[in-house]
Design a protein around this motif. Structure first.
Motif, mmCIF file in Angstrom:
data_model
loop_
_atom_site.group_PDB
_atom_site.id
_atom_site.type_symbol
_atom_site.label_atom_id
_atom_site.label_comp_id
_atom_site.label_asym_id
_atom_site.label_seq_id
_atom_site.Cartn_x
_atom_site.Cartn_y
_atom_site.Cartn_z
ATOM 1 N N PRO A 1 -2.155 2.751 7.053
ATOM 2 C CA PRO A 1 -1.503 2.404 7.722
ATOM 3 C C PRO A 1 -1.649 2.736 9.235
ATOM 4 O O PRO A 1 -1.527 1.722 9.632
ATOM 5 C CB PRO A 1 0.071 2.175 7.048
ATOM 6 C CG PRO A 1 -0.143 2.518 5.522
ATOM 7 C CD PRO A 1 -0.666 3.340 5.864
ATOM 8 N N ASP B 1 -1.631 4.717 14.976
ATOM 9 C CA ASP B 1 -1.130 4.175 14.975
ATOM 10 C C ASP B 1 0.930 5.522 15.202
ATOM 11 O O ASP B 1 1.039 6.092 14.389
ATOM 12 C CB ASP B 1 -0.648 3.609 14.018
ATOM 13 C CG ASP B 1 0.960 2.180 14.247
ATOM 14 O OD1 ASP B 1 1.843 2.998 14.743
ATOM 15 O OD2 ASP B 1 0.878 1.323 14.310
ATOM 16 N N THR C 1 -6.210 -3.571 9.223
ATOM 17 C CA THR C 1 -6.573 -2.352 9.718
ATOM 18 C C THR C 1 -8.328 -2.656 9.076
ATOM 19 O O THR C 1 -8.985 -1.447 9.545
ATOM 20 C CB THR C 1 -5.352 -1.219 10.230
ATOM 21 O OG1 THR C 1 -4.988 -1.227 8.306
ATOM 22 C CG2 THR C 1 -4.160 -1.162 10.506
ATOM 23 N N ILE D 1 -2.956 -3.286 5.582
ATOM 24 C CA ILE D 1 -3.791 -2.447 5.566
ATOM 25 C C ILE D 1 -4.990 -3.552 5.750
ATOM 26 O O ILE D 1 -5.853 -3.126 5.868
ATOM 27 C CB ILE D 1 -3.781 -1.810 4.464
ATOM 28 C CG1 ILE D 1 -1.758 -1.394 4.675
ATOM 29 C CG2 ILE D 1 -4.359 -0.899 4.379
ATOM 30 C CD1 ILE D 1 -2.000 -0.785 3.467
ATOM 31 N N LEU E 1 3.681 4.552 13.140
ATOM 32 C CA LEU E 1 3.470 4.628 11.691
ATOM 33 C C LEU E 1 2.727 5.913 11.098
ATOM 34 O O LEU E 1 3.127 6.625 9.657
ATOM 35 C CB LEU E 1 2.171 3.921 11.597
ATOM 36 C CG LEU E 1 3.279 2.727 11.013
ATOM 37 C CD1 LEU E 1 1.946 1.091 10.457
ATOM 38 C CD2 LEU E 1 4.495 2.354 10.400
ATOM 39 N N ARG F 1 6.520 -1.236 -0.072
ATOM 40 C CA ARG F 1 5.554 -0.055 0.199
ATOM 41 C C ARG F 1 4.619 -0.922 1.514
ATOM 42 O O ARG F 1 3.964 -1.523 0.795
ATOM 43 C CB ARG F 1 4.908 -0.121 -0.924
ATOM 44 C CG ARG F 1 6.223 1.181 -2.311
ATOM 45 C CD ARG F 1 5.919 2.570 -1.964
ATOM 46 N NE ARG F 1 6.876 2.590 -2.392
ATOM 47 C CZ ARG F 1 8.068 3.082 -1.979
ATOM 48 N NH1 ARG F 1 8.725 3.046 -1.414
ATOM 49 N NH2 ARG F 1 9.041 3.790 -2.959
ATOM 50 N N LEU G 1 -3.601 4.246 10.765
ATOM 51 C CA LEU G 1 -5.081 4.332 11.603
ATOM 52 C C LEU G 1 -5.478 2.978 11.112
ATOM 53 O O LEU G 1 -5.052 1.817 11.358
ATOM 54 C CB LEU G 1 -6.023 5.006 10.037
ATOM 55 C CG LEU G 1 -6.491 5.928 9.810
ATOM 56 C CD1 LEU G 1 -7.287 6.652 8.673
ATOM 57 C CD2 LEU G 1 -6.458 7.578 11.240
ATOM 58 N N ILE G 2 -5.299 3.098 13.246
ATOM 59 C CA ILE G 2 -5.703 1.252 13.954
ATOM 60 C C ILE G 2 -6.816 1.480 13.892
ATOM 61 O O ILE G 2 -7.531 1.810 14.659
ATOM 62 C CB ILE G 2 -4.368 1.047 14.665
ATOM 63 C CG1 ILE G 2 -3.444 0.838 14.266
ATOM 64 C CG2 ILE G 2 -4.888 -0.808 14.796
ATOM 65 C CD1 ILE G 2 -2.495 1.087 15.347
ATOM 66 N N ARG H 1 -7.597 2.909 4.488
ATOM 67 C CA ARG H 1 -6.303 2.850 4.251
ATOM 68 C C ARG H 1 -5.345 3.425 4.752
ATOM 69 O O ARG H 1 -4.096 2.467 4.109
ATOM 70 C CB ARG H 1 -6.756 1.361 3.397
ATOM 71 C CG ARG H 1 -7.703 0.273 2.954
ATOM 72 C CD ARG H 1 -7.529 0.144 1.745
ATOM 73 N NE ARG H 1 -7.534 -1.585 1.948
ATOM 74 C CZ ARG H 1 -8.168 -2.505 2.238
ATOM 75 N NH1 ARG H 1 -9.484 -2.159 2.598
ATOM 76 N NH2 ARG H 1 -7.571 -3.930 1.962
ATOM 77 N N GLY I 1 0.929 -1.202 -0.091
ATOM 78 C CA GLY I 1 -0.233 0.351 0.347
ATOM 79 C C GLY I 1 1.093 0.941 0.220
ATOM 80 O O GLY I 1 2.486 0.928 -0.106
ATOM 81 N N ARG J 1 6.123 -6.700 18.927
ATOM 82 C CA ARG J 1 5.285 -4.932 18.629
ATOM 83 C C ARG J 1 4.953 -5.473 17.144
ATOM 84 O O ARG J 1 5.199 -5.193 16.235
ATOM 85 C CB ARG J 1 5.876 -3.854 18.741
ATOM 86 C CG ARG J 1 4.774 -2.816 18.711
ATOM 87 C CD ARG J 1 5.193 -1.336 18.170
ATOM 88 N NE ARG J 1 4.372 -0.604 18.183
ATOM 89 C CZ ARG J 1 3.840 -0.361 17.298
ATOM 90 N NH1 ARG J 1 4.121 -0.559 16.324
ATOM 91 N NH2 ARG J 1 2.278 0.800 17.205
#
Lengths: 632, 196
Positions: free
Chosen positions: A594, A608, B107, B104, A611, B44, A596-597, A592, A375, B99
């Motif tokens: 990365p 996060d 999530t 993606i 990230l 990526r 955000l969780i 989407r 992504g 950890r």
């Protein structure tokens, strides 16, 4: 400490395959080095650029591979040694020039380095560039290790000068991106006397005669290859099986034989000069082996040639049994590995092997191994651009789609880019296709098409199709995703940059002004501003004729290096309505990023902290405005 | 004698850099090393691994055959598990940061990330010795999660079975790190060394 530009070095150094190729060129005294970035080849030119800080050589990132190769050829015509480096797709771009150049021949040593990418690890295809050596009628060298990459590249210049034609060196990802101990030699003398001899002309006429000359050059190369120490045999005098191999497959074969304890039964014929093949050496070993296995990546290049040779020699060598791609023993796609060869050889020799190779498959372990999706990075302007494109095409309601191109934004074919991109092929092809869609109206076509390309891709191959659209009045809608970087391949400078590879200040070429100069409507918008981006795209979708929107924002990785972003992102838990919202976790499910969780225990979104880069664009997607940005 | 090490994690975690540090350390120690780096698209956010093979005189390829990893160094636990399945064996020694970095697809709610305890148990069942450590905390204490890779190398250098010691890795940092970042990385190595 070793420096790539040092004259010599006692002891071994750790070099990457691509660095070793660069060092080989320096030891040959190369003067002129060009290329276009592309995995897995980019580090060759980058290494040479580093060396240019201390050495009298010229290095450039050219606008595309064709210009790169033509520039290096000019150096050759002027009697200097030149090198041009690219990935497999690049050879397609230079091929028109290449197949003509090999008829005219060259002067100073000219080496074409092509790095193939079996399995397409970082490519749109896994094409085998070795085919071009046959098509263009030139010698081909295939190194196996960084040490050999250095030595072969160095020797390639000599070979080129002894036959007065281009020599191709073919690497693969696993060599270009491997590192190993290398003993380096002395630097070459960088002879500084460029001069074009006007008594000679380089062209292809008369064609038949020049073709004949090229064939003679190949014959001369064959004689040289017959003597080359880059081809050798290792194994018993009369092997039960002969493996004919090249490149990394040689190392994989060697390891497979060791693990299976087959070294006393199987011979390895390791070929380094794979076009033209060293026929005498091959003939000798075909005589002594009944069974022959071909281990090579990607196509049956050596296999087909050796089989053709074997059929010519049938009276001398007799009938053989061949194992390879044609027989179905070696996979015809993907890369080879020691594992593939171990299981194949175990099959051929009926050996019990495999139990100790693989751990016991456990269902629990398999179930736990969920995939990891590619992504866009947190803060990536492409996510923002595709978000706006998606919204605009939805609002437009005519079932529009995106014609894509090559770069990070190719990921638009996947959920990270909201699956908006419906075709991707070659550099600039998104624009070429858009030219066609833009002329389909008369055949009933009524879907809007947006074509996207990055800044570097636009310079590489975007101009001709844009000019075509203007000339033929095609309804193309080009969105340039200008992140001011060749991001996918490692941030190399391009014509939009203000500095060349060698650090010389230059005027950046302004894409907006290029469009204006041919009277194409052009607007620049910040993709982080969703409202304005969506509105602009919608209004441009209504307009006929060619039009260009530049969505301009620094690549997030570049921005991070320049000091990062200005926001701290947080979630207002009172505003996030969780499952009762009706948004169905819109921020994490659709957007989407990365950073955000979704916390399924608490039923809300979290940031996060490792990230999240603080770009703040996600604050625009929550229907309840629960994601907050505050200035740091 | 061949030592096969796989360093794994997610794109951007400094996987290739870690393999280079081990590579320089090996060459400086007079050993032969063969490293297969993986990068490209995997930068990526995708899974990344490097294969590092250390030997006194064998000729090796850049890829470790399936099931032949002696050491697995994981910067992210799910990726450690992925490498364990393909390249690990009953004698493998595994050091992993605990950890997670959630894919993606997790999530987004399409897959469930396995419970950390579950990953730990699965790894323990498969290998000879597991070092399960929360090193992200130590890295953040030092100033940045990017130091994780070097912290893990510090831990690796503590193991007697591994052919390169802390001093060699400490020196090899000089081959790779810009002067401004050397001190903090040497500190990171020390932190990792003291973890086990």
């Amino acid at each position: 400490m070793f420096k790539i530009s040092c004259d010599s070095y006692e002891g071994e150094v750790l070099l990457q395959g691509n660095q070793a190729i660069a060092r080989g060129a320096l030891e040959a005294g190369v003067l002129f080095c060009t290329g276009y970035p592309g995995n897995p080849s980019s580090e060759i030119i980058e290494t040479l650029a580093k060396a240019s800080e201390d050495l009298p050589i010229y290095v450039e990132w050219s606008i595309n591979e064709k210009v790169a190769f033509e520039s290096a050829t000019a150096a050759s015509f002027a009697g200097c040694r030149g090198i041009s480096c690219m990935k497999q797709n690049g050879v397609n771009v230079i091929s028109d020039f290449l197949t003509n150049l090999t008829l005219s021949g060259t002067n100073g040593g000219l080496v074409l380095v092509v790095c193939d990418d079996p399995a397409g690890i970082s490519s749109t295809n896994e094409e085998d560039s070795r085919m071009f050596s046959k098509l263009a009628g030139i010698p081909l060298l295939e190194p196996s290790t960084p040490q050999e990459a250095l030595e072969m590249t160095k020797w390639a210049f000599e070979l080129s000068e002894s036959i007065l034609n281009v020599v191709m060196v073919r690497s693969v990802s696993r060599l270009s991106h491997s590192r190993s101990n290398v003993s380096v030699g002395k630097l070459g003398d960088f002879k500084n006397d460029a001069r074009f001899d006007t008594n000679i002309a380089y062209h292809t006429f008369p064609v038949i005669q020049k073709h004949q000359v090229r064939n003679e050059k190949l014959k001369k190369a064959l004689k040289i290859n017959n003597e080359s120490h880059f081809n050798f045999y290792k194994g018993p005098e009369i092997p039960e099986l002969l493996i004919v191999t090249s490149g990394c497959s040689y190392l994989y074969s060697m390891e497979a034989l060791k693990i299976l304890e087959l070294e006393s039964k199987v011979g390895l014929l390791k070929l380094g000069t794979t076009h033209p093949l060293p026929e005498e050496l091959i003939r000798k070993h075909l005589i002594s082996a009944e069974n022959i296995l071909f281990a090579e990546e990607i196509d049956a290049f050596i296999e087909d040639s050796v089989k053709a040779l074997a059929s010519d020699l049938i009276d001398v060598i007799g009938v053989k049994r061949f194992f390879g791609k044609a027989s179905g023993h070696i996979p015809t796609c993907g890369e080879l590995s020691p594992t593939v060869l171990i299981s194949l050889l175990a099959d051929i020799f009926n050996l019990e092997y495999g139990k100790e190779v693989k751990t016991e498959p456990e269902n629990a372990l398999d179930a736990a191994l969920i995939p990891r999706e590619f992504g866009f990075c947190p803060g990536c302007p492409h996510r923002a651009s595709y978000y706006a494109i998606q919204m605009a095409l939805k609002l437009d309601g005519r079932n529009g789609f995106v014609s894509g191109d090559i770069g990070c934004y190719t990921l638009g074919i996947w959920p990270s880019g909201f699956n908006q991109v419906k075709s991707v092929h070659a550099m600039g092809s998104g624009l070429g296709l858009a030219n066609g869609y833009g002329k389909l109206t008369q055949f009933g076509f009524n879907q809007p098409v947006i074509t996207v390309c990055g800044d570097s891709t636009f310079f590489h191959a975007g101009l001709p199709p844009l000019l075509n659209a203007k000339f033929n009045q095609s309804d193309i809608f080009l969105i340039i995703l200008d992140n001011s970087a060749t991001a996918m391949t490692g941030f190399q400078p391009h014509p939009g940059s203000d500095c060349t590879l060698m650090g010389v200040k230059t005027d950046p070429i302004n894409i907006e002004r290029i469009c204006q100069s041919i009277d194409i409507d052009v607007i620049t918008v910040d993709p982080y501003d969703f409202k304005l981006s969506i509105h602009t795209i919608l209004s441009l979708l209504e307009k006929s004729g060619p039009k260009v929107l530049i969505l301009k924002r620094n690549c997030a990785l570049v921005q991070n290096k320049k000091g990062g972003f200005e926001y701290k992102i947080s979630v207002d838990n009172d505003r996030c309505l969780s499952d009762s919202c009706g948004c169905n976790q819109y921020c994490t499910r659709i957007f989407r990023c990365p950073g955000l969780i979704w916390d399924s225990d608490e039923g809300n979104v979290k940031i996060d902290e490792v990230l999240c880069v603080g770009c703040g664009i996600c604050s625009q997607v929550c229907p309840q405005n629960a994601i907050k940005k505050s200035i740091l | 004698m061949v030592t096969n090490l796989i360093i794994t994690g997610v794109g951007g975690q400094g996987n290739v850099m870690a393999s280079q540090i081990v590579g320089y350390a090996a060459v400086n120690a007079g050993l032969k090393v063969f490293i297969g780096e993986t990068f490209g698209l995997s930068q990526r956010g995708g899974p990344v691994m490097s294969h590092v093979r250390i030997t006194d005189n064998d000729m090796l390829g850049p890829l470790i055959p399936n099931g032949k990893a002696d050491f697995i160094l994981g910067i992210e636990p799910l990726e450690t598990l992925r490498v364990m399945k393909e390249f690990g064996n009953r004698n493998s020694i595994v050091i992993t940061n605990s950890r997670p970095i959630y894919p993606i697809n997790v999530t987004a709610g399409e897959n469930l990330y396995p419970r950390q305890e579950n990953i730990r148990k699965l790894l323990e069942q498969q290998c000879q010795k597991l070092h399960w450590l929360d090193l992200t905390k130590s890295a953040l204490n030092l100033g940045s999660s990017i130091l994780l890779n070097v912290i893990l190398l510090g831990t690796l250098s503590k193991l007697e079975e591994f052919p390169l010691n802390k001093v060699t890795l400490f020196e090899a940092l000089k081959n790779v790190m810009p002067p401004a970042k050397l001190a903090i990385n040497q500190q990171a190595l020390e932190v990792g060394f003291n973890c086990v």
